[in-house]
Design a protein around this motif. Structure first.
Motif, PDB file in Angstrom:
ATOM      1  N   THR A 192       0.719   4.774   1.604  1.00 57.68           N
ATOM      2  CA  THR A 192       1.202   5.730   2.615  1.00 57.68           C
ATOM      3  C   THR A 192       1.730   5.061   3.837  1.00 57.68           C
ATOM      4  OG1 THR A 192      -0.994   6.951   2.476  1.00 57.68           O
ATOM      5  CG2 THR A 192       0.291   7.479   4.266  1.00 57.68           C
ATOM      6  N   ASP A 250       0.123  -1.339   6.425  1.00 58.50           N
ATOM      7  CA  ASP A 250       0.321  -0.844   7.725  1.00 58.50           C
ATOM      8  C   ASP A 250      -0.849  -0.524   8.323  1.00 58.50           C
ATOM      9  OD1 ASP A 250      -0.326   1.221   6.214  1.00 58.50           O
ATOM     10  OD2 ASP A 250       0.950   2.689   7.180  1.00 58.50           O
ATOM     11  N   ASP A 285       0.881  -1.288   0.097  1.00 64.39           N
ATOM     12  CA  ASP A 285       0.107   0.069   0.048  1.00 64.39           C
ATOM     13  C   ASP A 285       0.891   1.138  -0.024  1.00 64.39           C
ATOM     14  OD1 ASP A 285       0.351   0.638   2.602  1.00 64.39           O
ATOM     15  OD2 ASP A 285      -1.479   1.325   3.006  1.00 64.39           O
ATOM     16  N   ASN A 310      -7.332  -1.187   7.067  1.00 68.08           N
ATOM     17  CA  ASN A 310      -7.719  -1.572   5.758  1.00 68.08           C
ATOM     18  C   ASN A 310      -6.934  -2.449   5.005  1.00 68.08           C
ATOM     19  OD1 ASN A 310      -5.705   0.280   5.503  1.00 68.08           O
ATOM     20  ND2 ASN A 310      -6.526   1.570   3.942  1.00 68.08           N
ATOM     21  N   ASP A 311      -6.001  -2.973   5.620  1.00 66.20           N
ATOM     22  CA  ASP A 311      -4.886  -3.877   4.808  1.00 66.20           C
ATOM     23  C   ASP A 311      -5.043  -5.383   5.530  1.00 66.20           C
ATOM     24  OD1 ASP A 311      -3.793  -2.038   3.376  1.00 66.20           O
ATOM     25  OD2 ASP A 311      -2.636  -1.233   4.793  1.00 66.20           O
TER      26      ASP A 311
HETATM   27 MG   LIG Z   1      -2.437   2.776   4.288  1.00 67.27          MG
END
Ligand SMILES: [Mg+2]
Ligand SMILES: Nc1ncnc2c1ncn2[C@@H]1O[C@H](COP(=O)(O)OP(=O)(O)OP(=O)(O)O)[C@@H](O)[C@H]1O
Length: 885
Positions: free
Chosen positions: A345, A617, A343, A620-621
């Motif tokens: 950010t 991190d 991902d 949502n992952d």
């Molecule tokens: Mg993220």
């Protein structure tokens, strides 16, 4: 039917809304014990030993032992019993060490809980009223929780014990570790109308994670009384055992090979019996020999070598690079990984956004969008229970004047599925009873909720894309005035708002954020690409932002159609995994993803035969971390992501550490593959040679006990592969072990090995009819035994090939060279030693050894020739010799 009130629930647990006192909590901790699952750290040696029998090879050995005992072949039975005992003991020791190392590693990732407790009353002032002890939330090691504790749940938390939900604001929970259900479940507080026996929406379970919203809960069960502990205990005795039970890359390769071999082994004895009966008129007396031949095929040490290789790799990674491997087979999968999805950010960028500009709908600088965003951020944070800090909200909330004067009514906190956050406020100057909905979130999702003509929507999307293409994160901000709702849901004292109320909004504008790329990310990702790992980005952000971040990191340019959005994923029917895999194959960036999209892409890549890693991190992952062969989390990931990950990266140099982890994984993979290749082809060669000789000679070429002892010596020497260090060139590609190709290669090698064995022996027989002559069985057996062990030690040295560099003069002896030397020594000395006669062997005359020194170099040259031919034929270059493709 109605249940007890919240207060009654709390009373039944002898607690109250203000939590326990520290004193009471200590007393309960002493009574209930620490809140730790029944980790099988205390598995008894006997259990471990017996568990070794469940390994397919040992189980087959065991059965063969019973067959031998049944036919009163006591010599064979004894040797098989020793073999079974040795392999069970080795396995138990290896497992014990690995478990201890893993437990130590897991402890490096501590779990804490936020608990509300009252300090113990002041001892110097015993008369001070208890109420003076003000409840205060504090972080506590999860182990110290006790029933009756009041805990707070925030996004990203792993729920530390079983409990009953007392308050909830948009609380949703990922219960995949318990139920396997990947979409989050909504949790509601307990109300008196709740039927106590009904559903689980007011209960929360240890091991699940908060994906959105927050709340408080009262702990009802801890330690081994939690549902998680009981289910995992039943399943495998290992917490998270259901994950281990899922077929990952490791299971597909090493286990695949094991089972094929087991089938072969079971087929061998009947085949040997039939062939000997048909061609040599031998009866059941060949059974012990047939059994020994089947045992000779077995790589008994496979489980031990695998566990040792992986455990050593994991220990080295933790010590030298601070990388924590939380599940051993994950290290193998890291070595085999050929696609890594990340991902954006916090992995590619530094994860410290700052506000760049506030724009109106025409794209001009105007403060309103930022002001409303600040109102939203302030009240979603204030009304959250507990407040959950969020990087974007913190960036917005740097100037308090933006959000003063508003009064918060309700908040629907950020939800990664809907990709927006809503605050309901009263505005200064607005009429009485007017509520303002303030929404900020991903551009696509917010525009969907705005009442807009189609062309205006397209224009606004283009405006946002223009800013995203500069690498900025873009949030859309929209508002709507509404009449205060009637108290529709009866019992709540405040009017309630739900996601279905959010529509028909008016767009205020956009807020853009800068988030600098992580300077270490570019080199780290390029290094991975050079080593055969394709990197893909799966982000919830705008496609333009993601594409630009790639460019800023100086990653190789990609075609415009390699950037896709979640819409393209949705366009593929869920059942057509192959189509999604093809799309994922061509695509480098998937943007606008919800958690489920990320997981779908990862699962499709895996289904397409890729060993897939996912690095993320956030909450949502979680689904993608669960779906991947190997889940990775940076050190500062939310606890739930760290808990879901198989590998946790260190605080410093996180992304660069992936490279070390991949290297360690590939080292283990190369060692395992080399061990398997040498053992299997050598074993197969011996078996074929023995069977052929058995049919040509009037007696058996080896006695069953001799076959087994030789096998034991060879296996013991092979353990050295757990300690070997492959050459860097062997680690430049993923070490995938494809069972079919691998078994084909081994069969080829095995046949050639057998031919070389027979030819070697034929030369010896012709040149020196005495010692190898058919008139003296025990001499013949000694000759065959010594020749076998010497050729096996040569095979160990020569067949490992370029994966371990050349054995140039001056290079220090490696564990494998030492082991091969020891094996050769055993081959020469055993027939001469006091062990010789009981095993049915007599000392060989000196001429035999002289001949061997002439013939062995020939054998060695043939092996090298074959090895080189095989590596060319398989086009595997330097690395393939280590890890067959
Ligand atoms: Mg993220
Ligand atoms: N606190 C917030 N309030 C409103 N919207 C938000 C907030 N945080 C994120 N968003 C929006 O939701 C989108 C998805 O964010 P999320 O953090 O779930 O995605 P992600 O996949 O983790 O993204 P990334 O790849 O950047 O880490 C973001 O691009 C942003 O538009």
């Amino acid at each position: 039917m109605s249940g007890p009130t919240t207060l009654q629930v709390l009373r039944s647990l002898e607690t109250g809304p203000r939590g326990l006192t520290e004193e009471e909590a200590d007393a309960r901790l002493a009574r209930h014990g620490p809140n730790v699952p029944p980790v099988p750290r205390t598995v008894s040696w006997r259990r471990r030993f017996v568990r070794g029998l469940r390994d397919p090879f040992t189980a087959v050995l065991f059965c063969l032992g019973i067959v031998s005992a049944g036919t009163a072949a006591w010599g064979t039975t004894c040797v098989i019993t020793v073999l079974v005992a040795v392999s069970c003991a080795l396995r138990a020791t290896g497992e014990h060490r690995a478990d201890r190392a893993m437990a130590a590693l897991r402890d490096l990732v501590p779990t804490t809980a936020t608990v509300v407790r009252r300090p113990a009353p002041d001892e110097r002032e015993p008369s001070a009223p208890r109420e003076r002890a003000v409840p205060a939330p504090r972080e506590l090691p999860a182990e110290e929780l006790v029933p009756g504790d009041i805990i707070r749940l925030a996004p990203g938390d792993v729920i530390p014990a079983d409990g009953q939900v007392l308050t909830a604001t948009g609380l949703s929970v990922d219960e995949a570790p318990l139920t396997g259900e990947s979409s989050p479940t909504t949790k509601e507080p307990w109300t008196p109308t709740t039927d106590p026996g009904e559903g689980t929406e007011h209960l929360c379970f240890q091991g699940s994670s908060v994906t959105a919203g927050g709340g408080t809960a009262v702990v009802t069960a801890t330690g081994r009384h939690t549902r998680f502990a009981s289910t995992t205990h039943e399943a495998s005795g290992v917490p998270g055992g259901e994950r281990a039970a899922r077929a990952r890359a490791f299971d597909r390769s090493v286990h695949g090979i094991s089972w094929t071999l087991v089938r072969f082994m079971l087929l061998t004895p009947p085949l040997v019996l039939v062939a000997n009966a048909a061609l040599r008129d031998r009866g059941l007396e060949t059974l012990p020999f047939a059994v020994a031949v089947a045992v000779g095929l077995t790589p008994e040490m496979l489980p031990v070598v695998v566990t040792m290789c992986l455990a050593r790799g994991a220990a080295h990674l933790a010590r030298a690079h601070g990388v924590i491997v939380r599940r051993l087979p994950a290290l193998h999968d890291l070595g085999a990984m050929d696609v890594l999805c990340v991902d954006k950010t916090g992995t590619l960028t530094q994860g410290r956004p700052v506000v760049d500009r506030s724009l109106d709908t025409a794209g001009r600088d105007a403060p309103e969008a930022l002001d409303w965003a600040a109102v939203n951020a302030w009240w979603t944070l204030r009304l959250a229970d507990p407040p959950a800090p969020d990087a974007l909200d913190e960036a917005i909330l740097t100037t308090p004047e933006h959000y003063e004067g508003y009064e918060g009514i309700a908040a629907l906190p950020f939800d990664p599925v809907r990709r927006l956050a809503t605050a309901v406020v009263t505005r200064p100057g607005a009429g009485l009873g007017v509520h303002t909905l303030v929404v900020k979130g991903a551009v696509e999702n917010v525009l969907e909720l705005c009442a807009l003509p189609a062309e205006e929507r397209t224009r606004l999307q283009a405006l946002a894309s223009h800013h995203a293409a500069k690498g900025l994160r873009v949030l859309a901000v929209a508002t709507a005035d509404r009449d205060r709702p009637a108290r529709r849901r009866g019992t709540a004292s405040h009017p309630t708002w739900s996601p279905s109320d959010i529509h028909g909004l008016t767009l205020v504008g956009f807020v853009t954020f800068r988030d600098a790329p992580d300077p270490a990310a570019g080199p780290a990702l390029r290094a991975l690409a050079d080593r055969g790992v394709t990197v893909k980005i799966l982000t919830g952000d705008h496609p333009g932002t993601a594409a630009r971040v790639r460019r800023d990191l100086a990653l190789p340019p990609i075609a415009p159609d390699a950037v896709r959005t979640a819409e393209d994923i949705d366009a593929v029917p869920p059942t057509d995994v192959a189509a999604l895999a093809r799309l994922a194959h061509r695509t480098t960036v998937f943007a606008d993803c919800t958690p489920a999209h990320k997981a779908r892409v990862v699962a499709a890549l895996r289904a397409h035969g890729h060993t897939t890693g996912f690095l993320g991190d956030g909450v949502n992952d979680l689904p993608a971390l669960h779906a991947a062969d190997v889940g990775l989390a940076p050190h500062d990931a939310v606890p739930a992501a760290r808990e879901a990950a198989d590998v946790v990266l260190p605080r410093a140099g996180g992304l660069a550490a992936i490279d070390h982890a991949v290297t360690a994984g590939r080292s283990s993979g190369v060692n395992i593959a080399t061990y398997l290749r040498i053992t299997l082809s050598s074993n197969l060669g011996n078996v074929i040679a023995m069977l052929t000789a058995a049919l040509l000679l009037p007696f058996l070429p080896m006695l069953p006990a001799q076959v087994l002892v030789q096998n034991l010596c060879f296996d013991a020497a092979q353990l050295a592969f757990a300690h070997e260090r492959p050459a860097p060139a062997a680690l430049s590609r993923p070490t995938t072990l494809r069972p079919r190709a691998f078994l084909r290669l081994v069969t080829g090698f095995g046949v050639l090995n057998a031919v070389a064995d027979l030819a070697t022996f034929a030369v010896l027989a012709l040149a020196a009819p005495g010692p190898t002559g058919t008139e003296d069985e025990s001499l013949f057996h000694a000759g065959w035994f010594t020749e076998n062990l010497l050729t096996q030690s040569l095979a160990m040295l020569l067949m490992r090939g370029a994966a371990y560099g050349t054995t140039a003069a001056g290079r220090r002896a490696t564990p494998v060279t030492r082991a091969a030397l020891a094996l050769a020594t055993a081959g020469i000395l055993i027939p001469l030693s006091p062990l010789g006669p009981p095993l049915g062997m007599t000392p060989l005359p000196p001429t035999y050894y002289a001949l061997l020194t002439l013939v062995l170099p020939l054998y060695g040259a043939t092996v090298v020739q074959l090895r080189n031919k095989a590596s060319v034929a398989h086009g595997s270059g330097g690395s393939g010799r280590g890890g067959p493709q």
